[in-house]
Design a protein around this motif. Structure first.
Motif, PDB file in Angstrom:
ATOM      1  N   LYS A 247       0.932  -1.309   0.084  1.00 42.83           N
ATOM      2  CA  LYS A 247      -0.032  -0.199   0.229  1.00 42.83           C
ATOM      3  C   LYS A 247       0.739   1.685  -0.353  1.00 42.83           C
ATOM      4  O   LYS A 247       0.714   2.110  -0.325  1.00 42.83           O
ATOM      5  CB  LYS A 247      -0.404   0.126   1.299  1.00 42.83           C
ATOM      6  CG  LYS A 247      -1.881  -0.939   1.309  1.00 42.83           C
ATOM      7  CD  LYS A 247      -2.950  -1.164   2.271  1.00 42.83           C
ATOM      8  CE  LYS A 247      -3.983  -1.772   2.727  1.00 42.83           C
ATOM      9  NZ  LYS A 247      -4.589  -1.751   4.063  1.00 42.83           N
ATOM     10  N   VAL A 248       1.812   1.000  -0.038  1.00 43.52           N
ATOM     11  CA  VAL A 248       3.073   2.303   0.401  1.00 43.52           C
ATOM     12  C   VAL A 248       2.989   2.615  -0.743  1.00 43.52           C
ATOM     13  O   VAL A 248       3.337   2.235  -1.450  1.00 43.52           O
ATOM     14  CB  VAL A 248       4.509   1.423   1.175  1.00 43.52           C
ATOM     15  CG1 VAL A 248       5.325   0.865   0.547  1.00 43.52           C
ATOM     16  CG2 VAL A 248       5.306   3.120   1.442  1.00 43.52           C
ATOM     17  N   LYS A 249       3.073   4.080  -0.867  1.00 44.11           N
ATOM     18  CA  LYS A 249       3.737   4.930  -2.189  1.00 44.11           C
ATOM     19  C   LYS A 249       5.330   4.784  -2.367  1.00 44.11           C
ATOM     20  O   LYS A 249       6.034   4.712  -1.964  1.00 44.11           O
ATOM     21  CB  LYS A 249       3.807   6.071  -2.065  1.00 44.11           C
ATOM     22  CG  LYS A 249       2.234   6.979  -1.522  1.00 44.11           C
ATOM     23  CD  LYS A 249       2.024   8.230  -1.522  1.00 44.11           C
ATOM     24  CE  LYS A 249       0.375   8.658  -2.082  1.00 44.11           C
ATOM     25  NZ  LYS A 249       0.002   8.711  -1.319  1.00 44.11           N
ATOM     26  N   PRO A 250       5.308   4.289  -3.802  1.00 43.79           N
ATOM     27  CA  PRO A 250       6.534   3.907  -4.548  1.00 43.79           C
ATOM     28  C   PRO A 250       7.434   4.732  -4.096  1.00 43.79           C
ATOM     29  O   PRO A 250       9.214   4.622  -3.854  1.00 43.79           O
ATOM     30  CB  PRO A 250       6.753   3.402  -6.028  1.00 43.79           C
ATOM     31  CG  PRO A 250       5.206   3.549  -6.340  1.00 43.79           C
ATOM     32  CD  PRO A 250       3.835   4.381  -5.182  1.00 43.79           C
ATOM     33  N   ILE A 251       7.439   6.366  -4.496  1.00 41.31           N
ATOM     34  CA  ILE A 251       8.245   7.305  -3.768  1.00 41.31           C
ATOM     35  C   ILE A 251       9.229   7.050  -2.693  1.00 41.31           C
ATOM     36  O   ILE A 251      10.116   7.883  -2.106  1.00 41.31           O
ATOM     37  CB  ILE A 251       7.967   8.528  -4.437  1.00 41.31           C
ATOM     38  CG1 ILE A 251       6.765   9.143  -3.362  1.00 41.31           C
ATOM     39  CG2 ILE A 251       7.863   8.729  -5.736  1.00 41.31           C
ATOM     40  CD1 ILE A 251       6.566  10.120  -3.165  1.00 41.31           C
ATOM     41  N   TYR A 252       7.983   6.713  -1.479  1.00 39.04           N
ATOM     42  CA  TYR A 252       8.807   6.251  -0.284  1.00 39.04           C
ATOM     43  C   TYR A 252       8.891   5.086  -0.351  1.00 39.04           C
ATOM     44  O   TYR A 252       9.720   4.903   0.938  1.00 39.04           O
ATOM     45  CB  TYR A 252       7.427   6.141   0.846  1.00 39.04           C
ATOM     46  CG  TYR A 252       6.856   7.876   0.988  1.00 39.04           C
ATOM     47  CD1 TYR A 252       7.822   8.761   0.530  1.00 39.04           C
ATOM     48  CD2 TYR A 252       5.603   8.012   1.100  1.00 39.04           C
ATOM     49  CE1 TYR A 252       6.776   9.896   0.926  1.00 39.04           C
ATOM     50  CE2 TYR A 252       4.724   9.028   0.574  1.00 39.04           C
ATOM     51  CZ  TYR A 252       5.585  10.691   0.906  1.00 39.04           C
ATOM     52  OH  TYR A 252       4.824  11.759   1.177  1.00 39.04           O
ATOM     53  N   ALA A 253       9.077   4.224  -0.690  1.00 33.37           N
ATOM     54  CA  ALA A 253       9.453   2.938  -0.781  1.00 33.37           C
ATOM     55  C   ALA A 253       9.284   1.774  -2.217  1.00 33.37           C
ATOM     56  O   ALA A 253       8.978   1.963  -2.215  1.00 33.37           O
ATOM     57  CB  ALA A 253       9.451   1.833   0.824  1.00 33.37           C
ATOM     58  N   ASP A 254      11.078   1.463  -2.079  1.00 34.13           N
ATOM     59  CA  ASP A 254      11.290   0.027  -3.503  1.00 34.13           C
ATOM     60  C   ASP A 254      10.277  -0.306  -3.425  1.00 34.13           C
ATOM     61  O   ASP A 254       9.574  -1.152  -2.168  1.00 34.13           O
ATOM     62  CB  ASP A 254      12.140   0.537  -4.064  1.00 34.13           C
ATOM     63  CG  ASP A 254      13.253  -0.098  -3.421  1.00 34.13           C
ATOM     64  OD1 ASP A 254      12.798  -0.973  -2.575  1.00 34.13           O
ATOM     65  OD2 ASP A 254      14.189  -0.168  -3.628  1.00 34.13           O
ATOM     66  N   LYS A 255      10.135  -1.388  -3.570  1.00 30.35           N
ATOM     67  CA  LYS A 255       9.367  -2.993  -3.960  1.00 30.35           C
ATOM     68  C   LYS A 255       9.756  -3.737  -2.901  1.00 30.35           C
ATOM     69  O   LYS A 255       8.903  -5.226  -2.916  1.00 30.35           O
ATOM     70  CB  LYS A 255       9.125  -3.331  -5.847  1.00 30.35           C
ATOM     71  CG  LYS A 255      10.582  -3.731  -6.180  1.00 30.35           C
ATOM     72  CD  LYS A 255      10.040  -4.346  -7.108  1.00 30.35           C
ATOM     73  CE  LYS A 255      10.738  -4.884  -8.160  1.00 30.35           C
ATOM     74  NZ  LYS A 255      12.239  -4.040  -8.931  1.00 30.35           N
ATOM     75  N   LYS A 256      11.135  -3.979  -2.587  1.00 34.59           N
ATOM     76  CA  LYS A 256      11.898  -4.364  -1.320  1.00 34.59           C
ATOM     77  C   LYS A 256      11.445  -4.575  -0.023  1.00 34.59           C
ATOM     78  O   LYS A 256      11.709  -4.822   0.522  1.00 34.59           O
ATOM     79  CB  LYS A 256      13.090  -4.591  -1.500  1.00 34.59           C
ATOM     80  CG  LYS A 256      13.894  -5.196  -3.464  1.00 34.59           C
ATOM     81  CD  LYS A 256      14.667  -5.334  -2.784  1.00 34.59           C
ATOM     82  CE  LYS A 256      15.097  -5.829  -4.003  1.00 34.59           C
ATOM     83  NZ  LYS A 256      17.115  -6.233  -4.655  1.00 34.59           N
ATOM     84  N   TYR A 257      10.482  -3.880  -0.509  1.00 31.99           N
ATOM     85  CA  TYR A 257      10.007  -2.959   0.953  1.00 31.99           C
ATOM     86  C   TYR A 257       9.082  -4.313   1.764  1.00 31.99           C
ATOM     87  O   TYR A 257       8.084  -5.212   1.469  1.00 31.99           O
ATOM     88  CB  TYR A 257       8.775  -1.477   1.035  1.00 31.99           C
ATOM     89  CG  TYR A 257       8.046  -1.278   2.629  1.00 31.99           C
ATOM     90  CD1 TYR A 257       8.716  -0.559   3.000  1.00 31.99           C
ATOM     91  CD2 TYR A 257       6.771  -1.552   2.612  1.00 31.99           C
ATOM     92  CE1 TYR A 257       8.421  -0.214   3.995  1.00 31.99           C
ATOM     93  CE2 TYR A 257       5.830  -0.489   3.350  1.00 31.99           C
ATOM     94  CZ  TYR A 257       6.862   0.046   4.732  1.00 31.99           C
ATOM     95  OH  TYR A 257       6.041   0.350   5.860  1.00 31.99           O
TER      96      TYR A 257
END
Lengths: 497, 258
Positions: free
Chosen positions: B74-84
């Motif tokens: 759910k996190v916005k991509p600018i805040y965390a890439d897909k490895k979050y």
């Protein structure tokens, strides 16, 4: 300047902006300098890039096949940084940082004029960020500033291979010395447009110095020792990252009459190598890996972060020993490899031993090394003794008697199926604890050399002798430290040879 | 009577310095010379409270329950890439590794998420200066910068293999302040990690900004023997705020109310 300092103290993000603007200025300067240079020195414009291919990378001691293309192309290189524990010597583990899972890293081969698209991947399990500085790159940092890669990330940059030659690559992340000391180097060959002359065998050998908490041969996992690295006193100096990486069944091979080319590098971090092959003379040496070719050399210097290409024709069968002729490194720290040449002998070029007669002079006594025994005595099972003895054999005996126990004919007697100590293990204990010199006969062949007293504890002697008795087709048996102690205390020459 | 006086005094004392928040420790401020500084001046660090332990997966599960916009996916991509939170089975919890990992450090978390977590606890991320100040402390001394054995121990950890599963927090290194795992478990995010001042090629020291530390020779560094700190600076400068790394975690700090 004062203003910048002040900003730093306050940790303002703005410093990043200042840094990057400086970076841009620096780049501009560089590129104009580069242009100026190319107009003056370059005889022809950069070649047209035709097509695209993925580079074949090889683990040491192998080398990718020669390039047969007659044009430049786009070459894609994918290299992964892997931090992993491997053996630095049998029984001794070390946490290596590697380019591609090996030390040295994978061998890269491109052609002069190629456009290289370089992908550096850092394994997600890495603890460290890494980058790569390829000495074949013309441009800031040799690629280091474009490839700084966090764990689990991949960076890409490209460069044109302007200069031909054999180049080192290495990691340049802080602390640079430590990254290199942990094994982060390898080699890239930029083949000349016309290719290199054809040879029969090509191999990849790269030296490096290693700094461990424990001394050479001390078993277990050995961490990196910064203080030894700073004072440049390595415990291990190695070809291809491990004691014995090029001996026994891992020896490199050729046949009589074959031409051999060795791509030799030195990753450092500290030492300069005096590379020599015992029993061969280099027909051609591409001095320091560049264009200048020298002939008929015995030993060639390879600076840290430098290379050399050596070529020679193998004439006579035998074991040719690759060494750093700073020779204590070879016999005490590990720089020893073997080129095994098997085939028909040629007596005209090398006769072998023709005669062996008594010569008396004032010398000739057994050489002594310090006699103090070391290490606590533990109770081991026979199997444990054999396992421990195997490691001691690798570090102490193998250089001469060889991994397969066959020795070297005419020089070092075989331990394999030896009739010399058969049925009398005291003889082998005596030899290890007191040394041996003079003529002996082993398996029907005469030997007349000197084996120095070995600095091993009673425990270590018991282990290594037990290992020898239970290996190489010998009849088995077990020796205890007490037996060793008795023979040691009896002193030299009380046991008959 | 004397007892009453004592209680009153304690009360006043508590008012003046405030109560140390739960599972945090008080770090008394001071000065130290940072690694990269060329000037002789020291950096002043005000007193603050620091989390005893790195934030754990269990802590972070509670956080994403409360703030679903920070759940995986759910996190916005600018805040965390897909490895979050890549090691979590579900968007809001560990799942199959729950027992093994709930008390181990929360990793694979971006700087944005870590910062938000701390803010939601009415705390914040530590600055590099604060973190390095605490990192100077050994088990017995607040400033162990002269202790070579202490640095070698840290270096040994940096040189060890990553474990498949991170161990629990609070099991190993505890420094003199009572802060656990500042060395020996995971790297940690700092509020101003980006100002770490190592360039992407660590050898540019004599070229661009003289204040960048030069990892190659340690030129300009206050204590060239402190290779452990070099490595932390290098690590920080390889990061971007939306990266999620398997061995980067975080902990929070809190200002001391004046």
């Amino acid at each position: 300047m004062k203003k910048i300092k002040c900003l730093i103290k306050n940790y303002q993000y703005i410093i990043v902006l200042i840094c990057s603007s400086l970076l841009f200025t620096a780049c501009k300067n560089n590129s104009s300098g580069e242009r100026a240079r190319s107009t003056i020195w370059s005889t022809e414009p950069t070649e047209k890039i035709v097509g695209e291919e993925k580079a074949i990378l090889t683990d040491p001691p192998m080398v990718p096949p020669a390039i047969t293309r007659d044009h430049a192309t786009k070459v894609i290189v994918e290299l992964e940084v892997i931090e992993k524990e491997m053996e630095i010597m049998e029984g001794v583990k070390y946490m290596f940082w590697t380019f591609g899972g090996t030390v040295p890293g994978k061998f890269i081969r491109v052609r002069e004029g190629d456009l290289v698209e370089f992908h550096l991947k850092n394994n997600p399990n890495s603890k460290m960020p890494h980058n790569i500085d390829l000495h074949a790159v013309t441009g800031q940092g040799g690629g280091a500033s474009s490839t700084f890669t966090a764990p689990g990330h991949e960076t890409v940059f490209s460069f044109t291979a302007l200069n031909k030659g054999l180049f080192i690559y290495h990691c340049a992340t802080a602390p640079v010395g430590m990254h290199i000391a942990n094994g982060m180097y390898g080699m890239i060959l930029v083949e000349p447009k016309e290719g290199l002359p054809k040879v029969d065998k090509e191999y990849y050998v790269c030296q490096g110095d290693f700094y461990t908490k424990g001394a050479y041969g001390e078993a277990g996992t050995q961490p990196f020792e910064m203080s030894k690295a700073l004072t440049e006193t390595p415990d291990y100096v190695l070809f291809n990252g491990k004691v014995g990486s090029l001996t026994g069944d891992k020896a490199i091979t050729a046949k009589p009459g074959e031409k051999v080319r060795l791509f030799v590098g030195n990753g450092g971090p500290n030492l300069v190598s005096s590379f020599h092959v015992i029993g061969e003379i280099f027909d051609n040496v591409y001095v320091e890996g560049g264009e200048l070719i020298n002939h008929n050399l015995q030993t060639t210097l390879i600076p840290a972060g430098g290379s050399s290409i050596v070529e020679f024709r193998c004439e006579i069968p035998g074991n040719y020993i690759l060494v750093d002729h700073s020779i204590f490194r070879t016999f005490n720290k590990g720089t020893l490899g073997i080129l095994k040449v098997e085939g028909e002998p040629n007596k005209a070029i090398y006769s072998g031993q023709l005669d062996d007669r008594i010569y008396q002079s004032e010398g000739g006594a057994v050489q002594n090394m310090p006699t103090e025994a070391k290490g606590p005595v533990k109770l081991l099972t026979k199997d444990e003794r054999i396992a421990a003895g195997k490691a001691t054999f690798a570090s102490t005996c193998q250089a001469c008697h060889q991994a397969d126990g066959n020795g070297i004919p005419g020089a070092f007697p075989p331990l394999a199926g030896s009739d010399y100590f058969k049925g009398n293990p005291s003889k082998i204990i005596y030899t290890v604890t007191h040394g041996l010199s003079g003529a002996i006969t082993v398996k029907g062949k005469p030997y007349n050399g000197v084996m120095p007293t070995q600095t091993l504890s009673d425990e270590e002697v018991a282990n290594v002798v037990t290992y020898v008795l239970n290996s190489f087709g010998n009849g088995g048996g077990e020796v205890t430290p007490v037996q060793v102690s008795v023979i040691r205390k009896a002193g030299p020459a009380t046991t008959t040879k | 009577m004397r007892k009453l006086l004592f209680i009153i005094m304690m009360y006043i004392f508590n008012l003046s310095v405030g109560q140390t928040p739960k599972s945090m420790v008080y770090i008394e401020g001071g000065t130290y010379v940072p690694l990269y500084s060329l000037d002789t001046g020291k950096v002043k660090v005000a007193s603050f409270y620091m989390d005893k332990f790195p934030v754990t997966n269990a802590d972070f599960e509670k956080f994403v329950d409360q703030y679903p916009e920070w759940q995986k996916g759910k996190v916005k991509p600018i805040y965390a890439d897909k490895k979050y939170l890549q090691h979590w089975q579900y968007s809001n919890k560990l799942g199959k590794d729950s027992i093994a990992l709930k008390n181990s450090p929360a990793v694979n978390i971006s700087w944005f998420a870590a910062k938000k977590y701390c803010e939601c606890q009415d705390k914040r991320l530590s600055t590099v200066a604060e973190w390095e100040y605490v990192a100077l402390a050994s088990e017995t001394k607040k400033n162990a910068s002269a202790n070579k054995a202490f640095y070698q121990k840290i270096l040994d950890w940096y040189g060890n293999a990553s474990t498949d599963r991170l161990p629990n927090v609070g099991k190993k290194f505890k420094n003199v302040y009572g802060v656990y795992d500042i060395h020996g478990l995971v790297w940690e995010w700092n509020l101003d990690f980006i100002s770490a001042l190592a360039t992407r090629d660590s050898r540019d020291g004599n070229n661009l900004d003289k204040n960048e530390f030069c990892g190659a020779g340690g030129k300009g560094a206050k204590n060239p023997g402190n290779y452990a700190a070099f490595m932390r600076y290098a690590m920080r400068s390889s990061l971007k705020a939306n990266y999620n790394i398997p061995n980067v975690g975080f902990r929070c700090v809190k200002d001391v109310k004046k």
